[in-house]
Enzyme design. Sequence first.
Site, PDB file in Angstrom:
ATOM      1  N   GLN A 285      -4.812  -5.451   6.806  1.00 48.69           N
ATOM      2  CA  GLN A 285      -5.774  -6.364   6.175  1.00 48.69           C
ATOM      3  C   GLN A 285      -5.783  -7.751   6.803  1.00 48.69           C
ATOM      4  OE1 GLN A 285      -7.968  -5.380   3.970  1.00 48.69           O
ATOM      5  NE2 GLN A 285      -7.105  -3.341   3.636  1.00 48.69           N
TER       6      GLN A 285
ATOM      7  N   ASP B 248       2.805  -4.575   8.048  1.00 47.70           N
ATOM      8  CA  ASP B 248       1.544  -3.860   7.859  1.00 47.70           C
ATOM      9  C   ASP B 248       0.425  -4.889   7.965  1.00 47.70           C
ATOM     10  OD1 ASP B 248      -0.769  -2.731   6.861  1.00 47.70           O
ATOM     11  OD2 ASP B 248       0.127  -1.910   5.052  1.00 47.70           O
TER      12      ASP B 248
ATOM     13  N   CYS C  63      -4.702   2.442  -3.795  1.00 52.00           N
ATOM     14  CA  CYS C  63      -3.475   2.933  -3.142  1.00 52.00           C
ATOM     15  C   CYS C  63      -2.336   1.937  -3.316  1.00 52.00           C
ATOM     16  CB  CYS C  63      -3.716   3.240  -1.664  1.00 52.00           C
ATOM     17  SG  CYS C  63      -4.880   4.585  -1.387  1.00 52.00           S
TER      18      CYS C  63
ATOM     19  N   HIS D 278       0.860  -1.178   0.000  1.00 48.99           N
ATOM     20  CA  HIS D 278       0.000   0.000   0.000  1.00 48.99           C
ATOM     21  C   HIS D 278       0.898   1.229   0.000  1.00 48.99           C
ATOM     22  CE1 HIS D 278      -2.845   2.966   1.696  1.00 48.99           C
ATOM     23  NE2 HIS D 278      -3.829   2.141   1.385  1.00 48.99           N
TER      24      HIS D 278
ATOM     25  N   LYS E  52     -10.825  -0.663  10.055  1.00 47.04           N
ATOM     26  CA  LYS E  52     -10.916  -1.873   9.241  1.00 47.04           C
ATOM     27  C   LYS E  52     -11.296  -3.083  10.097  1.00 47.04           C
ATOM     28  CE  LYS E  52      -7.481  -0.266   5.883  1.00 47.04           C
ATOM     29  NZ  LYS E  52      -8.397   0.161   4.823  1.00 47.04           N
TER      30      LYS E  52
END
Length: 409
Positions: free
Chosen positions: A206, A203, A367, A126, A229
């Site tokens: 997700q 990261d 993104c 991202h 999220k």
Amino acid sequence: MTGPGFDLERVRGDFPLLRQEVRGRPLVYLDSAATGQKPQAVLDALTRYYTHDNANVHRGVHILSERSTQAYEDARETVRRFLNAKDAREIVFVRGTTEAINLVAATYGRKHVGPGDEVLISAMEHHSNIVPWQMVCDAAGAKLRVIPVDDRGELKMDAVDALLTERTRLLAITHVSNALGSINPIKALVAKAHAKNIPVLVDGAQSVTHFPVDVQDLDCDFFAFSGHKLFGPTGIGVLYGKLAMLESLPPYQGGGDMILSVTMEKTVYNRVPHRFEAGTPDMAGAVGLGAAIRYLEGVGLSAIAQHDQWLLAYATQALEAVPGLKLVGTAPKKTGVLSFTLGDVHPHDVGTILDQEGICIRTGHHCAQPLMQRFGVAATVRASLALYNTPQDVDALVKGLHKVREVFA
């Protein structure tokens, strides 16, 4: 997979926004990779906090400040348990994944990355895990290096060893691609990096929504995710960092509770994690995030992971049957993210027609422009699944895509 692993209709009923009709049709929400909807338990927690406990934290001696501080720190402990961190001091509250990565870039990056050094990322990152490292490298005279991605959307692991060099100061890598759904082998990557004494930032924006995450098992040095999220409030997120690593870093911002004492000549900084939480924090956001985590734990994190794979398999088969549809990202290990193109129809046109059918999906580069370039497309259509999605949602999407094909026939 034989089913979702929990009472899907009951869980769906816990999300009041999903009950509405839009454009005269029942809402079909397939954009949870962008932001998740909120269960009633989160909405109630926010209302309860603002109605009964709202006050600034840590410095007040009155009862409301004491209650607010307790709620805020209880939320920190909830996050610690959720990630299986060793110590609540390893949990720093931030605004989201983007700020968490920028915090590490501004502290660890500026302290450890110098001329001729390298930071390693992947081609599926991202923008929030690209741009901060470009900024660090530009300022330091360092180089950003990139792990390539194959045609299925998997990292080319055979390239990693050569890219991890004596000049590599950090590996910053996504756990799950927001644009493809690919699940990266974080434990293997961490092991390769640590063998060369290279720390790793993950990261996790997700991943935490789809399956359980254990930061001690992963052995990563940093892990970041966003509350919105994870079906919690916007404006709150988490940076996990190993305690020794956090204690070695300078502050990110100045002011508020990140100090122990201030004179005109010198400031003594607070202990971890408060050193990194300058100013009035998002107390209500932390409380709401804690409520979201407790809700998910009540449903069952393993059951949610089972639902993800069950519905992903159903959706993949259904979409592959649509004439002219091409999936972008077909890694064998992935989560409920389905990116695709539909013949020559521009993704924005697909999204516009689906919107008229009451179906919310995402179109664009997500993104992740370098990843789009890798696959030779300017944009894709992205349908992203969550614990409240059903096979009927997928069927509605497929029906909507046939409508798109009719319009552009």
